[in-house]
Design a protein around this motif. Structure first.
Motif, mmCIF file in Angstrom:
data_model
loop_
_atom_site.group_PDB
_atom_site.id
_atom_site.type_symbol
_atom_site.label_atom_id
_atom_site.label_comp_id
_atom_site.label_asym_id
_atom_site.label_seq_id
_atom_site.Cartn_x
_atom_site.Cartn_y
_atom_site.Cartn_z
ATOM 1 N N ARG A 243 -32.092 24.581 67.345
ATOM 2 C CA ARG A 243 -31.205 25.744 67.233
ATOM 3 C C ARG A 243 -30.793 26.288 68.594
ATOM 4 N NH1 ARG A 243 -28.577 26.548 62.922
ATOM 5 N NH2 ARG A 243 -28.664 28.829 63.109
ATOM 6 N N TRP A 244 -31.301 25.701 69.667
ATOM 7 C CA TRP A 244 -30.972 26.208 71.000
ATOM 8 C C TRP A 244 -29.476 26.130 71.321
ATOM 9 C CZ3 TRP A 244 -35.555 23.849 74.311
ATOM 10 C CH2 TRP A 244 -36.726 24.516 73.956
ATOM 11 N N PRO A 245 -28.788 25.018 71.020
ATOM 12 C CA PRO A 245 -27.338 25.004 71.317
ATOM 13 C C PRO A 245 -26.578 26.109 70.594
ATOM 14 C CG PRO A 245 -28.145 22.779 70.900
ATOM 15 C CD PRO A 245 -29.260 23.701 70.524
ATOM 16 N N ALA A 246 -26.907 26.339 69.315
ATOM 17 C CA ALA A 246 -26.238 27.417 68.586
ATOM 18 C C ALA A 246 -26.577 28.777 69.181
ATOM 19 C CB ALA A 246 -26.629 27.369 67.106
ATOM 20 N N LEU A 247 -27.817 28.956 69.620
ATOM 21 C CA LEU A 247 -28.222 30.229 70.216
ATOM 22 C C LEU A 247 -27.438 30.497 71.497
ATOM 23 C CD1 LEU A 247 -30.072 32.704 70.379
ATOM 24 C CD2 LEU A 247 -31.789 31.259 71.498
ATOM 25 N N VAL A 248 -27.256 29.476 72.322
ATOM 26 C CA VAL A 248 -26.521 29.649 73.576
ATOM 27 C C VAL A 248 -25.061 30.008 73.291
ATOM 28 C CG1 VAL A 248 -25.688 28.457 75.636
ATOM 29 C CG2 VAL A 248 -28.050 28.151 74.878
ATOM 30 N N LEU A 249 -24.451 29.330 72.333
ATOM 31 C CA LEU A 249 -23.049 29.595 72.026
ATOM 32 C C LEU A 249 -22.859 30.979 71.406
ATOM 33 C CD1 LEU A 249 -21.999 26.094 70.615
ATOM 34 C CD2 LEU A 249 -21.540 27.034 72.881
ATOM 35 N N VAL A 250 -23.751 31.356 70.512
ATOM 36 C CA VAL A 250 -23.652 32.684 69.905
ATOM 37 C C VAL A 250 -23.875 33.771 70.952
ATOM 38 C CG1 VAL A 250 -24.704 34.254 68.224
ATOM 39 C CG2 VAL A 250 -24.290 31.867 67.613
ATOM 40 N N VAL B 62 -29.453 43.965 74.680
ATOM 41 C CA VAL B 62 -28.767 44.108 73.389
ATOM 42 C C VAL B 62 -28.036 42.822 73.026
ATOM 43 C CG1 VAL B 62 -26.971 45.383 72.170
ATOM 44 C CG2 VAL B 62 -28.570 46.603 73.649
ATOM 45 N N THR B 63 -27.448 42.177 74.022
ATOM 46 C CA THR B 63 -26.739 40.914 73.768
ATOM 47 C C THR B 63 -27.678 39.854 73.212
ATOM 48 O OG1 THR B 63 -25.155 41.393 75.539
ATOM 49 C CG2 THR B 63 -25.354 39.100 74.824
ATOM 50 N N ALA C 209 -23.067 33.572 74.073
ATOM 51 C CA ALA C 209 -21.821 33.672 74.835
ATOM 52 C C ALA C 209 -20.770 34.471 74.065
ATOM 53 C CB ALA C 209 -21.294 32.273 75.157
ATOM 54 N N ARG C 210 -20.712 34.281 72.755
ATOM 55 C CA ARG C 210 -19.742 35.034 71.951
ATOM 56 C C ARG C 210 -20.084 36.523 71.935
ATOM 57 N NH1 ARG C 210 -17.656 32.862 66.118
ATOM 58 N NH2 ARG C 210 -17.440 31.024 67.466
ATOM 59 N N VAL C 211 -21.353 36.830 71.782
ATOM 60 C CA VAL C 211 -21.766 38.236 71.811
ATOM 61 C C VAL C 211 -21.518 38.838 73.190
ATOM 62 C CG1 VAL C 211 -23.712 39.812 71.517
ATOM 63 C CG2 VAL C 211 -23.476 37.858 69.995
ATOM 64 N N GLY C 212 -21.731 38.048 74.251
ATOM 65 C CA GLY C 212 -21.477 38.533 75.599
ATOM 66 C C GLY C 212 -20.017 38.887 75.823
ATOM 67 N N GLY C 213 -19.101 38.102 75.238
ATOM 68 C CA GLY C 213 -17.685 38.448 75.341
ATOM 69 C C GLY C 213 -17.364 39.772 74.676
ATOM 70 N N LEU C 214 -17.995 40.032 73.530
ATOM 71 C CA LEU C 214 -17.805 41.308 72.848
ATOM 72 C C LEU C 214 -18.330 42.458 73.704
ATOM 73 C CD1 LEU C 214 -17.103 42.866 70.153
ATOM 74 C CD2 LEU C 214 -19.509 42.547 69.567
ATOM 75 N N MET C 215 -19.518 42.286 74.269
ATOM 76 C CA MET C 215 -20.129 43.349 75.062
ATOM 77 C C MET C 215 -19.352 43.628 76.345
ATOM 78 S SD MET C 215 -22.728 44.586 73.526
ATOM 79 C CE MET C 215 -23.606 44.181 72.014
ATOM 80 N N ALA D 91 -27.725 38.281 69.425
ATOM 81 C CA ALA D 91 -27.591 36.833 69.264
ATOM 82 C C ALA D 91 -28.717 36.277 68.404
ATOM 83 C CB ALA D 91 -27.565 36.157 70.636
ATOM 84 N N LEU D 92 -29.938 36.748 68.608
ATOM 85 C CA LEU D 92 -31.064 36.279 67.803
ATOM 86 C C LEU D 92 -30.892 36.648 66.335
ATOM 87 C CD1 LEU D 92 -34.046 37.094 70.193
ATOM 88 C CD2 LEU D 92 -33.123 34.837 69.643
ATOM 89 N N LEU D 93 -30.293 37.812 66.078
ATOM 90 C CA LEU D 93 -30.078 38.223 64.694
ATOM 91 C C LEU D 93 -28.942 37.458 64.026
ATOM 92 C CD1 LEU D 93 -30.459 42.111 65.043
ATOM 93 C CD2 LEU D 93 -32.100 40.515 64.039
ATOM 94 N N LEU D 94 -27.956 37.023 64.816
ATOM 95 C CA LEU D 94 -26.772 36.387 64.240
ATOM 96 C C LEU D 94 -26.879 34.871 64.168
ATOM 97 C CD1 LEU D 94 -23.944 38.484 65.954
ATOM 98 C CD2 LEU D 94 -24.736 38.639 63.592
ATOM 99 N N VAL D 95 -27.794 34.277 64.914
ATOM 100 C CA VAL D 95 -27.909 32.814 64.920
ATOM 101 C C VAL D 95 -28.166 32.239 63.528
ATOM 102 C CG1 VAL D 95 -29.421 30.939 65.678
ATOM 103 C CG2 VAL D 95 -28.472 32.500 67.336
ATOM 104 N N PRO D 96 -29.008 32.864 62.677
ATOM 105 C CA PRO D 96 -29.191 32.281 61.338
ATOM 106 C C PRO D 96 -27.909 32.189 60.519
ATOM 107 C CG PRO D 96 -30.949 33.838 61.823
ATOM 108 C CD PRO D 96 -29.947 33.975 62.926
ATOM 109 N N LEU D 97 -26.882 32.976 60.864
ATOM 110 C CA LEU D 97 -25.614 32.915 60.134
ATOM 111 C C LEU D 97 -24.733 31.772 60.611
ATOM 112 C CD1 LEU D 97 -24.708 36.732 60.112
ATOM 113 C CD2 LEU D 97 -25.941 35.424 58.372
ATOM 114 N N ALA D 98 -25.049 31.189 61.755
ATOM 115 C CA ALA D 98 -24.213 30.139 62.329
ATOM 116 C C ALA D 98 -24.747 28.772 61.940
ATOM 117 C CB ALA D 98 -24.168 30.270 63.850
ATOM 118 N N PRO D 99 -23.860 27.817 61.686
ATOM 119 C CA PRO D 99 -24.329 26.451 61.413
ATOM 120 C C PRO D 99 -24.889 25.821 62.675
ATOM 121 C CG PRO D 99 -21.933 26.510 61.563
ATOM 122 C CD PRO D 99 -22.388 27.931 61.614
ATOM 123 N N ALA D 100 -25.644 24.767 62.494
ATOM 124 C CA ALA D 100 -26.231 24.071 63.634
ATOM 125 C C ALA D 100 -25.135 23.467 64.502
ATOM 126 C CB ALA D 100 -27.183 22.975 63.158
#
Length: 265
Positions: free
Chosen positions: A13-20, A47-48, A22-28, A52-61
């Protein structure tokens, strides 16, 4: 342990965590309140990561790039998506701030810093008042919650790591146009009153040449502008409240521009 939190930290799940992240960082980086310079970078980073840790389960691998030099591009694309989501609310708040700065210029209040004995001293202006008003409306309408909900929805509409459509940049650029539209609507009541005042002073100057309209125009413009500013706050706040409630629809429009292209048959 089978705790979902530890499942997020699994190596696959590390690749998805890194990408998510980055997406949260753009929002912040651009979202109202979170992008304030007074907020410590450490708190913003914490907070970022937590979001990201909370949203990763919603993202596909997501698969890891095969080459090291291919890592920055997906992260930049994810950062762009988060930035576009944050801009949907940032343009509303910054539009109100721009309206305040224009009104301050029209009311001749912008001359204050130039006439101060110490020019470096900050002066509170109409722009700060409009900014605080927009932030209060943003929080009262739940705009910060709408952005996080839109961020979670984006993981379903635009899964991390997948190719995306090229219309997303056009949709994000269209938000900049709404910045000036918002500023014009927020400044319209006071601008209309100042225009009528300027026309009235011009008529008085032509009818009574003895009156120094240039000297009288400064206090009259400031007085009329401040009175109309106070009288229009409720109307402007109500309009801002309506704009904030339209955030989910705006976020969906932006995400549709980033939606991955359908496979060709």
């Amino acid at each position: 342990m089978s705790d979902p939190f530890f499942g997020v930290l699994a190596p696959d799940r590390w690749p998805a965590l890194v990408l998510v992240t980055a997406r949260v960082g753009g929002l912040m980086a651009v979202a109202p309140l979170w992008s304030l310079s007074t907020l410590p970078l450490v708190a913003r980073g914490a907070v970022t990561v937590a979001l990201a840790l909370l949203l990763v389960p919603l993202a596909p691998a997501a698969g890891a790039p095969e080459q090291p030099f291919a890592i920055p591009l997906p992260m930049l694309l994810e950062f762009a998506i988060g930035t576009a989501i944050g801009l949907t609310a940032a343009v509303l708040v910054q539009g109100a701030a721009l309206a305040g700065e224009v009104l301050s210029l029209q009311m001749s209040l912008s001359l204050g810093p130039a006439l101060l004995p110490t020019p470096d001293t900050p002066v509170s202006g109409v722009g700060q008042l409009k900014t605080f008003l927009a932030l209060l409306v943003y929080l009262s309408a739940g705009g910060h919650v709408m952005l996080i909900a839109g961020l979670a929805e984006s993981l379903r509409v635009v899964p991390p790591g997948l190719p995306m459509a090229g219309d997303g940049a056009r949709a994000a650029a269209g938000l900049l146009g709404s910045l000036f539209t918002t500023a014009l609507q927020a400044a319209a009541p006071v601008m209309g009153a100042l225009f009528v005042t300027t026309v009235a002073l011009a008529i008085v100057g032509r009818a009574v040449p003895q009156v120094n309209t240039m000297l009288v125009s400064f206090p009259v413009s400031i007085a009329v502008g401040l009175v109309m500013l106070g009288a229009s706050l409720e109307v402007v706040a109500s309009a801002m409240h309506g704009w904030m409630h339209g955030l989910p629809a705006t976020i969906r429009t932006v995400l549709d521009g980033f939606r991955p292209p359908l496979p060709s048959h």
